[in-house]
Design an enzyme around this catalytic site. Structure first.
Site, mmCIF file in Angstrom:
data_model
loop_
_atom_site.group_PDB
_atom_site.id
_atom_site.type_symbol
_atom_site.label_atom_id
_atom_site.label_comp_id
_atom_site.label_asym_id
_atom_site.label_seq_id
_atom_site.Cartn_x
_atom_site.Cartn_y
_atom_site.Cartn_z
ATOM 1 C CD GLU A 105 -2.829 -1.229 2.364
ATOM 2 O OE1 GLU A 105 -2.252 -1.516 3.441
ATOM 3 O OE2 GLU A 105 -4.041 -1.018 2.273
ATOM 4 C CD GLU A 125 -3.317 -6.096 4.052
ATOM 5 O OE1 GLU A 125 -3.397 -6.889 3.088
ATOM 6 O OE2 GLU A 125 -2.664 -5.044 3.995
HETATM 7 C C1 3H9 Z 1 -1.340 -4.663 7.260
HETATM 8 O O1 3H9 Z 1 -0.392 -4.400 6.587
HETATM 9 C C2 3H9 Z 1 -2.483 -3.738 7.514
HETATM 10 C C3 3H9 Z 1 -2.540 -2.624 6.527
HETATM 11 O O2 3H9 Z 1 -3.256 -2.994 5.380
HETATM 12 C C4 3H9 Z 1 -3.259 -1.434 7.081
HETATM 13 C C5 3H9 Z 1 -2.627 -0.730 8.201
HETATM 14 C C6 3H9 Z 1 -3.346 0.497 8.590
HETATM 15 N N1 3H9 Z 1 4.826 -7.289 11.292
HETATM 16 O O3 3H9 Z 1 6.984 -15.734 8.614
HETATM 17 P P1 3H9 Z 1 8.396 -15.667 9.091
HETATM 18 C C7 3H9 Z 1 7.939 -11.316 11.607
HETATM 19 S S1 3H9 Z 1 -1.446 -6.129 8.096
HETATM 20 C C8 3H9 Z 1 5.658 -7.673 12.266
HETATM 21 O O4 3H9 Z 1 8.865 -16.764 9.973
HETATM 22 P P2 3H9 Z 1 9.288 -15.953 6.373
HETATM 23 C C9 3H9 Z 1 7.456 -12.643 12.157
HETATM 24 O O5 3H9 Z 1 6.639 -12.454 13.287
HETATM 25 C C10 3H9 Z 1 0.078 -6.933 7.712
HETATM 26 N N2 3H9 Z 1 6.420 -8.779 12.222
HETATM 27 O O6 3H9 Z 1 9.431 -15.527 7.881
HETATM 28 C C11 3H9 Z 1 8.784 -13.301 12.473
HETATM 29 O O7 3H9 Z 1 9.240 -12.725 13.677
HETATM 30 P P3 3H9 Z 1 10.083 -13.537 14.719
HETATM 31 C C12 3H9 Z 1 0.053 -7.543 6.386
HETATM 32 C C13 3H9 Z 1 6.318 -9.512 11.128
HETATM 33 O O8 3H9 Z 1 10.540 -15.576 5.733
HETATM 34 C C14 3H9 Z 1 9.685 -12.838 11.333
HETATM 35 O O9 3H9 Z 1 9.035 -11.674 10.799
HETATM 36 N N3 3H9 Z 1 1.242 -8.326 6.194
HETATM 37 C C15 3H9 Z 1 5.482 -9.184 10.068
HETATM 38 O O10 3H9 Z 1 8.809 -17.360 6.272
HETATM 39 C C16 3H9 Z 1 9.868 -13.840 10.245
HETATM 40 O O11 3H9 Z 1 8.579 -14.273 9.805
HETATM 41 C C17 3H9 Z 1 1.282 -9.648 6.427
HETATM 42 O O12 3H9 Z 1 0.295 -10.245 6.784
HETATM 43 C C18 3H9 Z 1 4.718 -8.009 10.181
HETATM 44 N N4 3H9 Z 1 3.884 -7.600 9.205
HETATM 45 O O13 3H9 Z 1 8.099 -15.066 5.771
HETATM 46 C C19 3H9 Z 1 2.608 -10.296 6.202
HETATM 47 N N5 3H9 Z 1 5.580 -10.121 9.112
HETATM 48 O O14 3H9 Z 1 11.362 -13.890 14.035
HETATM 49 C C20 3H9 Z 1 2.742 -11.473 7.099
HETATM 50 C C21 3H9 Z 1 6.483 -11.021 9.571
HETATM 51 O O15 3H9 Z 1 10.191 -12.638 15.865
HETATM 52 N N6 3H9 Z 1 4.075 -12.034 7.033
HETATM 53 N N7 3H9 Z 1 6.927 -10.659 10.786
HETATM 54 O O16 3H9 Z 1 9.266 -14.761 15.003
HETATM 55 C C22 3H9 Z 1 4.392 -13.024 6.188
HETATM 56 O O17 3H9 Z 1 3.600 -13.454 5.368
HETATM 57 C C23 3H9 Z 1 5.764 -13.613 6.325
HETATM 58 O O18 3H9 Z 1 6.225 -13.348 7.627
HETATM 59 C C24 3H9 Z 1 6.819 -13.073 5.334
HETATM 60 C C25 3H9 Z 1 8.203 -13.670 5.721
HETATM 61 C C26 3H9 Z 1 6.447 -13.554 3.935
HETATM 62 C C27 3H9 Z 1 6.881 -11.582 5.387
#
Ligand code: 3H9
Length: 699
Positions: A105, A125
């Site tokens: 975004e 999301e």
């Molecule tokens: C949003 O954006 C709302 C908006 O539309 C509006 C706002 C107003 N934040 O999965 P992994 C951490 S909602 C904080 O094992 P991978 C995760 O907790 C968000 N931390 O690695 C972990 O921490 P730790 C929309 C995050 O390589 C570490 O990163 N976004 C976030 O297999 C590694 O994660 C999503 O839903 C985050 N947003 O995959 C994205 N994302 O090491 C969700 C990850 O302390 N994330 N962490 O345990 C994913 O799909 C995967 O984590 C990603 C990496 C593909 C990014």
């Protein structure tokens, strides 16, 4: 500040620097706004690039900030995007690796986007029970078209940047560079090339129309209805994208914002966000730091080629790790190999696996009848008959042949891993790896930590679990570990419900309406009722006073073990899994009830569900208190990934927190007064009683 600011020639570069994925937390958002201000105030700067440090452009809003004051604090993401749109100088997003959620975004708010190939682009999301809340539902349809955008928003699935760049007429990327390494320089050059372009392009000004909007959105609503029974978010995504096609941009944005805020407060979203963090937290063991050295797992051995052994082997073959399977007889090996082949061939027939991949996997599998042939394996997993004497023989042989440093694992689901470890001279190398059936399908892996299990063994198997795509949870040693210890109490309670007036179908229906994949009786039929029978026989010796319903024993005495015998609590037609109620079983339950002098009563679905779920919760509280589980969220992960607990409820302890522990304890006190139930059963575990009294939650 978690965003860096640097000037290269006449281009200012703002680099998001909030590891691990540059989540857009308050300090990062503030950093972007400060950087924009600085760049706009600097006469030498002509254009601005926003990019991300490390392995992501941005993973989106900081999920760990949700539910805290910081999430809503200004500058919120919409304000950051407004600051970009209002910048006097063009802003170019340089996207690589991961551009998800708020990260995408943010990029869509920039005047231009330059992308590296291989970048995972998504608005995920919906997987957190919300929708994109910073303009994603309004801007993405404007750059890739309404239908592709809605598909991405409703599914939450990531698409690679190079695929998106091929969409006809797409305006998502102004440029796709040749390689990730080229991104920084090319983004700088691009920013220079557009420095004087006025007016600066804005995605919000692009048109957003669907030629047959009403029919299309009706179709989309029907589609998501079937997909998302228990979740409100997907249908709301359709509403928001429809608003993009029918309203002015600002009004569409307001609609999106309102839906976003409402969804954020739903129990479903809280559960999904809890699970996102819980699943990742499960891999962290308090006294095993993340930098603990790991042993190499290059070759695996599996003892036993039965259903379990074969399923376990497939996990490693799928991950490209060679497996040697051992059995006592060639016929058993042949049968095991045939089953593995059949499983893979079914996947090939369904086009889920390519023929050449199937052949590659089978080529990694070898067999042996001799323990000597296993000596070079780095990890050996025993999946033999569940009897301590049999395990003793296996582990003594393994101890004699395996190379030093090899990890010796048992797939036991109930036996004492410490005892098994002590059959060897190397208890530090022994660990429990409890796979769930079917082992090639179920995501859960209970890692059972023995008293002597070495930390590097634990670190190794947790990393290995990730490699074979399992969600691993550490359990201490106790009877049944986390999952089966809890299910025993749940099954006991299900038995009491039959004695009091329920039929198996009534109980199953109530529990399935709550959201479980399967009620307790269908589950018993699938797992084999004889397993519970054996446990009850053992309990009768170990804990003679424990109260049980006798109905399940009567069922087993009739040979009705479940699906494998074509008859259990229900009847089954060969080759099908449909559970058909059986009048004789109902009569058997009624006769037994009458023999106990019980007059049946009508039990509500609510009471059925509460008694079953709270029986899980109370046992979980003991498990936590005894340190068998490291944290409450681990127990939720076990139940979601191993026992079909409804995802939208977030696991038994998350659900108990949502209900309120005070209310849970009140219900338990009511159940304890029922003379047909077991007052001792409903005595709240000390931890549960304490948390309820203090108005706290499971953590
Ligand atoms: C949003 O954006 C709302 C908006 O539309 C509006 C706002 C107003 N934040 O999965 P992994 C951490 S909602 C904080 O094992 P991978 C995760 O907790 C968000 N931390 O690695 C972990 O921490 P730790 C929309 C995050 O390589 C570490 O990163 N976004 C976030 O297999 C590694 O994660 C999503 O839903 C985050 N947003 O995959 C994205 N994302 O090491 C969700 C990850 O302390 N994330 N962490 O345990 C994913 O799909 C995967 O984590 C990603 C990496 C593909 C990014």
């Amino acid at each position: 500040m978690t965003a860096e600011y640097k000037v290269h020639g006449n281009v200012a570069v703002i680099t998001l620097a909030n590891p691990p994925v540059n989540g857009l937390g308050l300090s990062t958002r503030q950093g972007i706004v400060d950087g924009l201000e600085q760049a706009n105030a600097d006469g030498a700067v002509k254009s601005i690039v926003i990019t991300g440090a490390g392995g992501a452009f941005s993973g989106g809003a900081d999920i760990k900030e949700f539910g805290t004051d910081k999430a809503m604090q200004e500058p919120n993401l919409n304000s950051v995007i407004a600051a970009i749109e209002n910048s006097d100088k063009p802003v170019v997003a340089a996207i690589h690796s991961v551009a998800m959620g708020g990260g995408l975004e943010l990029a869509l708010g920039c005047h231009y986007r330059v992308a590296a190939p291989g970048c995972s682009v998504a608005l995920p999301e919906v997987k957190l029970g919300i929708l994109p809340g910073a303009g994603g539902t309004q801007r993405l349809p404007r750059v890739i078209g309404v239908e592709p955008a809605l598909n991405m928003i409703v599914s939450g699935e990531a698409i690679k940047s190079e695929m998106l760049a091929m969409l006809p007429g797409q305006k998502l990327f102004d440029k796709l560079v040749d390689s990730p390494e080229a991104l920084a320089a090319e983004a700088l050059a691009f920013a220079q090339s557009v420095a004087d372009v006025r007016p600066m392009p804005l995605v919000r000004n692009l048109p957003c129309k669907h030629p047959e909007g009403d029919a299309y959105f009706q179709f989309a609503r029907n589609m998501v209805k079937g997909m998302s029974k228990n979740f409100p978010a997907p249908a709301k995504c359709v509403d928001a994208v429809e608003a993009a096609t029918k309203k002015k941009f600002a009004d569409g944005l307001a609609t999106e914002r309102e839906i976003f805020i409402n969804l954020m407060w739903t129990a479903e979203s809280r559960s999904l966000r809890h699970l996102f963090l819980a699943e990742r937290a499960a891999s962290k063991i308090p006294d095993v730091p993340s930098d603990t050295p790991k042993r190499d797992i290059k070759a695996v051995a599996v003892i036993g080629a039965g259903t379990m052994g074969g399923g376990i082997a497939m996990n490693f073959l799928n991950a490209g790790i060679p497996v040697k399977m051992l059995e006592m007889k060639q016929e058993a090996l042949d049968r095991g190999i045939a089953t593995i082949r059949k499983n893979y061939e079914a996947q090939v027939a369904k086009k889920k696996l390519k023929q050449d991949k199937y052949e590659q996997r089978m080529a990694l599998l070898s067999t042996t009848l001799s323990y000597d042939d296993l000596k070079d394996a780095d990890l050996v997993i025993e999946a033999v008959f569940e009897e301590i004497g049999v395990k003793e023989a296996v582990f003594k042989q393994l101890d004699a042949v395996m190379k030093p440093g090899a990890i010796l694992a048992s797939n036991t689901s109930t036996l004492d891993v410490n005892k098994i470890a002590n059959f060897t001279q190397r208890p530090q190398d022994v660990v429990g790896l409890h796979f769930f059936s079917p082992a090639n399908v179920m995501k859960l892996l209970e890692v059972v930590r023995g008293a002597a299990t070495a930390k590097d063994v634990l670190a190794t198997v947790m990393a290995m679990a990730k490699k074979i795509k399992k969600t691993a949870v550490v359990s201490g040693v106790c009877d049944g570990f986390i999952g089966n210890r809890m299910i025993e109490q749940y099954s006991r309670q299900a038995g009491f419900l039959l004695d009091e007036g329920c039929t198996p179908a009534q109980v199953d229906k109530a529990v399935e309406k709550f959201g479980f994949a399967m009620g307790p009786f269908r589950m018993g039929d699938l797992a084999g009722n004889d397993i519970g029978w054996a446990i009850r026989k053992r309990r009768a010796i170990e804990q003679p006073g424990m109260k049980y319903s006798k109905t399940a024993d009567l069922l087993c005495e009739k040979g009705r073990y479940g699906q494998k015998t074509g008859a259990g609590w229900y009847d089954y037609v060969p080759g099908k899994r449909d559970a058909i109620p059986n009048a004789e079983v109902v009569k058997m339950i009624e006769d037994h009830r009458a023999s106990l002098g019980i007059t049946p009563r009508k039990i509500s679905d609510e009471e059925i569900v509460q008694r079953l779920v709270f029986s899980l919760v109370n046992e979980a509280a003991y498990i936590l208190e005894e340190g068998i589980a490291n944290k409450a969220s681990d127990i939720d992960v076990v139940y979601i990934f191993g026992y079909g607990f409804p995802v939208h409820r977030g696991g038994p302890l998350n659900y108990a927190n949502e209900v309120g522990l005070f209310n849970v304890v009140q219900a338990m006190k009511r159940f304890a007064k029922n003379p047909l139930d077991d007052a001792a059963f409903w005595k709240p575990a000390p931890l549960l009683a304490k948390l309820a009294a203090e108005g706290k939650n499971f953590q």
